[in-house]
Design an enzyme around this catalytic site. Structure first.
Site, short mmCIF file in Angstrom:
data_model
loop_
_atom_site.label_atom_id
_atom_site.label_comp_id
_atom_site.label_asym_id
_atom_site.label_seq_id
_atom_site.Cartn_x
_atom_site.Cartn_y
_atom_site.Cartn_z
N ASN A 1 9.00 4.53 3.48
CA ASN A 1 9.11 4.08 4.72
C ASN A 1 10.42 3.59 5.05
O ASN A 1 11.20 3.12 3.98
CB ASN A 1 8.11 2.93 4.95
CG ASN A 1 6.63 3.40 4.60
OD1 ASN A 1 5.99 3.35 3.60
ND2 ASN A 1 5.88 3.69 5.69
N HIS B 1 8.69 7.33 7.90
CA HIS B 1 9.19 7.74 6.55
C HIS B 1 10.69 8.02 6.90
O HIS B 1 11.09 8.69 7.70
CB HIS B 1 8.41 8.59 5.76
CG HIS B 1 7.21 8.00 5.45
ND1 HIS B 1 7.08 7.36 4.13
CD2 HIS B 1 5.84 7.77 5.90
CE1 HIS B 1 5.74 7.21 3.93
NE2 HIS B 1 5.16 7.10 4.94
N HIS C 1 5.14 4.73 12.61
CA HIS C 1 5.12 4.71 11.11
C HIS C 1 6.26 5.67 10.77
O HIS C 1 5.79 7.01 10.62
CB HIS C 1 3.70 4.74 10.77
CG HIS C 1 3.53 4.81 9.17
ND1 HIS C 1 3.05 3.98 8.49
CD2 HIS C 1 4.08 5.79 8.33
CE1 HIS C 1 2.76 4.23 7.12
NE2 HIS C 1 3.59 5.38 7.01
N ARG D 1 0.91 -1.20 0.12
CA ARG D 1 0.08 -0.18 -0.03
C ARG D 1 0.79 1.09 -0.01
O ARG D 1 0.94 1.98 -0.95
CB ARG D 1 -0.79 -0.10 1.21
CG ARG D 1 -2.06 0.90 1.26
CD ARG D 1 -1.87 2.47 1.51
NE ARG D 1 -1.15 2.52 3.05
CZ ARG D 1 -0.48 3.83 3.08
NH1 ARG D 1 -0.71 4.78 2.49
NH2 ARG D 1 0.04 3.88 4.38
N ASP D 2 1.50 1.57 1.18
CA ASP D 2 2.30 2.87 1.06
C ASP D 2 3.28 2.80 0.34
O ASP D 2 3.92 3.64 -0.26
CB ASP D 2 2.79 3.01 2.58
CG ASP D 2 3.08 4.49 2.90
OD1 ASP D 2 3.04 5.30 2.11
OD2 ASP D 2 3.08 5.03 4.10
N CYS E 1 4.03 9.47 -0.02
CA CYS E 1 2.76 9.97 -0.10
C CYS E 1 2.49 10.69 -1.19
O CYS E 1 3.31 11.86 -1.23
CB CYS E 1 2.29 10.34 1.18
SG CYS E 1 0.49 10.96 1.23
P1 HMG Z 1 -13.36 13.86 -1.88
O1 HMG Z 1 -13.34 14.44 -3.54
O2 HMG Z 1 -13.57 15.04 -0.96
O3 HMG Z 1 -15.02 13.23 -1.84
O4 HMG Z 1 -12.59 12.87 -1.75
P2 HMG Z 1 -16.11 12.82 -2.88
O5 HMG Z 1 -16.99 12.00 -1.86
O6 HMG Z 1 -16.62 14.01 -3.27
O7 HMG Z 1 -15.42 11.67 -3.96
C1 HMG Z 1 -14.89 12.09 -4.99
C2 HMG Z 1 -14.95 10.96 -6.10
O8 HMG Z 1 -14.29 9.87 -5.48
C3 HMG Z 1 -16.31 10.57 -6.20
O9 HMG Z 1 -16.30 10.08 -7.59
C4 HMG Z 1 -16.81 9.56 -5.51
O10 HMG Z 1 -17.59 8.72 -5.89
C5 HMG Z 1 -15.32 8.84 -5.34
P3 HMG Z 1 -17.11 11.08 -9.03
O11 HMG Z 1 -18.28 11.14 -8.57
O12 HMG Z 1 -16.20 12.42 -9.02
O13 HMG Z 1 -16.63 10.22 -9.81
N1 HMG Z 1 -15.05 8.08 -4.15
C6 HMG Z 1 -14.62 6.98 -4.05
N2 HMG Z 1 -14.12 6.00 -5.04
C7 HMG Z 1 -13.63 4.85 -4.60
N3 HMG Z 1 -13.43 4.46 -3.31
C8 HMG Z 1 -13.95 5.34 -2.35
C9 HMG Z 1 -14.24 6.57 -2.75
N4 HMG Z 1 -14.70 7.77 -2.26
C10 HMG Z 1 -15.07 8.58 -3.06
N5 HMG Z 1 -13.56 5.07 -1.14
C11 HMG Z 1 -11.72 11.30 -0.32
C12 HMG Z 1 -12.38 12.29 -0.40
C13 HMG Z 1 -11.09 10.73 0.87
C14 HMG Z 1 -12.26 9.90 -1.16
C15 HMG Z 1 -10.28 11.46 -1.33
O14 HMG Z 1 -9.85 12.46 -0.88
C16 HMG Z 1 -9.27 10.42 -1.40
O15 HMG Z 1 -9.63 9.22 -1.78
N6 HMG Z 1 -8.11 10.61 -1.06
C17 HMG Z 1 -6.90 9.84 -1.24
C18 HMG Z 1 -6.26 9.71 0.10
C19 HMG Z 1 -4.94 8.62 0.01
O16 HMG Z 1 -5.51 7.43 -0.32
N7 HMG Z 1 -3.71 9.17 0.49
C20 HMG Z 1 -2.72 8.20 0.61
C21 HMG Z 1 -2.87 7.43 1.68
S1 HMG Z 1 -2.51 8.27 3.35
C22 HMG Z 1 -0.98 8.15 3.50
O17 HMG Z 1 -0.28 7.52 2.78
C23 HMG Z 1 -0.33 8.40 4.92
C24 HMG Z 1 -0.03 7.13 5.81
O18 HMG Z 1 1.02 6.23 5.17
C25 HMG Z 1 0.59 7.52 7.12
C26 HMG Z 1 1.60 8.58 6.95
O19 HMG Z 1 2.59 8.14 6.34
O20 HMG Z 1 1.38 9.65 7.13
C27 HMG Z 1 -1.38 6.28 6.18
MG MG Z 2 3.07 6.70 5.05
#
Ligand code: HMG
Ligand code: MG
Length: 302
Positions: free
Chosen positions: A249, A209, A207, A15-16, A240
């Site tokens: 990471n 990086h 966690h 994933r990450d 990210c």
């Molecule tokens: P949004 O645009 O605010 O919300 O996104 P929305 O509800 O209006 O959805 C937008 C579009 O996405 C729509 O599609 C939804 O249907 C679709 P459209 O109508 O435009 O065709 N949608 C989805 N599709 C599939 N699965 C879903 C889903 N939800 C909505 N679950 C949202 C809000 C949170 C969805 C968006 O901002 C998003 O997906 N962000 C991705 C964030 C992400 O994955 N970031 C990386 C992971 S976090 C990370 O790496 C940190 C971590 O490692 C810890 C660290 O290191 O800090 C964990």
């Molecule tokens: Mg991370």
């Protein structure tokens, strides 16, 4: 404080590690990566994200990945779920654990999940409730717990505040994440001690990086503060999409090598992980970021 006898390593490369890859990584390759990792002994693997494919295209095949892997009994397969839509997909895919992910920084919350911290908690509430109803494990990740690409150093009080809110949602585990890898050992110790005043240390993970090369020192500092769960990524893969310049990471091989030297049990086969790191790096056409992985490969080739 003395060091633990045993730690849990959560492998996050599927994933990450892969979410930020520009070229789409074949589903079959993702599946083989996860299967190799579970065979190496990991009891917890972060396998996929059920997020918007527009935001993170690399994770669009989460359902296929989850359907294709060989489940190792005893291994927890975790997936990221930002909202109910993600949760429903995770449930259908047979995830063992869902991960809600918020931030200790308002600016990062907006960039990563397009809402404020308070809004994110409100969005997580039904997810948390549904996870508990379905008998799934629930984990929360707190991004930017040490520093934020937009706001600088994160106040410890903000991390503790988000940790308390995540705990109130019923989380089984809470990740203190150094998203951009700017944290150093002293600060990590302070943050971990503050968080473990409100959350049982057995439920808190680190966690890290490795952007600034501080991860191993930070893990040691966290262990001294009572933390026994750490996330890592084979070959140091990752980054990210919403934290520009942040690298992967901490490499799993490096963590395992350190744990081995400290006499801390992980239950994971370092050699199998090193082989997997090398194999995956070759597939991605790059050198491994793991120092231990590279050294072990050189020794083997000699
Ligand atoms: P949004 O645009 O605010 O919300 O996104 P929305 O509800 O209006 O959805 C937008 C579009 O996405 C729509 O599609 C939804 O249907 C679709 P459209 O109508 O435009 O065709 N949608 C989805 N599709 C599939 N699965 C879903 C889903 N939800 C909505 N679950 C949202 C809000 C949170 C969805 C968006 O901002 C998003 O997906 N962000 C991705 C964030 C992400 O994955 N970031 C990386 C992971 S976090 C990370 O790496 C940190 C971590 O490692 C810890 C660290 O290191 O800090 C964990
Ligand atoms: Mg991370």
């Amino acid at each position: 404080m003395s060091l633990p006898n045993k730690v849990k390593i959560v492998e996050v490369s599927p994933r990450d590690g892969l979410q930020n890859e520009k070229e789409f990584v074949d589903t079959a390759l993702k599946i083989e990566l996860i299967d190799r990792l579970s065979a190496a002994g990991f009891v917890n693997i972060e396998a996929a994200s059920f997020v918007s494919p527009k935001w993170v295209p690399q994770m669009a095949d989460g359902a296929e990945v989850m359907a294709g892997i060989t489940r190792r009994p005893g291994t927890i397969y975790s997936v990221l779920t930002p909202n109910m839509r993600g949760f429903e997909a995770a449930l259908a895919a047979g995830a063992d654990e869902v991960v809600i992910f918020g931030a200790a920084s308002e600016a990062f919350s907006q960039k990563n999940i397009n809402c404020s911290i308070a809004e994110s908690i409100a969005r997580f509430e039904p997810v948390a409730h549904a996870a508990k109803e379905a008998g799934l494990r629930l984990r929360a990740s707190i991004s930017c717990a040490l520093g934020c690409p937009y706001q600088g150093e994160t106040p410890i009080a903000s991390v503790v505040d988000v940790a308390q809110r995540m705990l109130a949602l019923g989380c089984d585990e809470i990740d203190v994440a150094d998203t951009i890898g700017t944290g150093t050992a002293k600060r990590v110790g302070e943050v971990m001690r503050a968080v473990t005043e409100v959350v049982d240390p057995a439920r808190v993970s680190g966690h890290f990086h490795d952007t600034y090369g501080q991860s191993l020192a930070n893990i040691l500092a966290a262990m001294e503060a009572g933390i026994t769960i750490f996330h890592s990524s084979v070959a140091g893969l990752g980054g990210c999409p919403y934290a520009k310049g942040a690298t992967g990471n901490v490499a799993t091989e490096d963590v395992l090598y350190m744990m081995q030297g400290l006499g801390i049990e992980t239950g994971i086969d370092l050699e199998a992980v090193a082989d997997t790191g090398l194999w995956m790096s070759q597939h991605l056409n790059r050198k491994s970021s793991s120092r231990a992985g590279t050294a072990l490969a050189a020794r083997k080739a000699a």
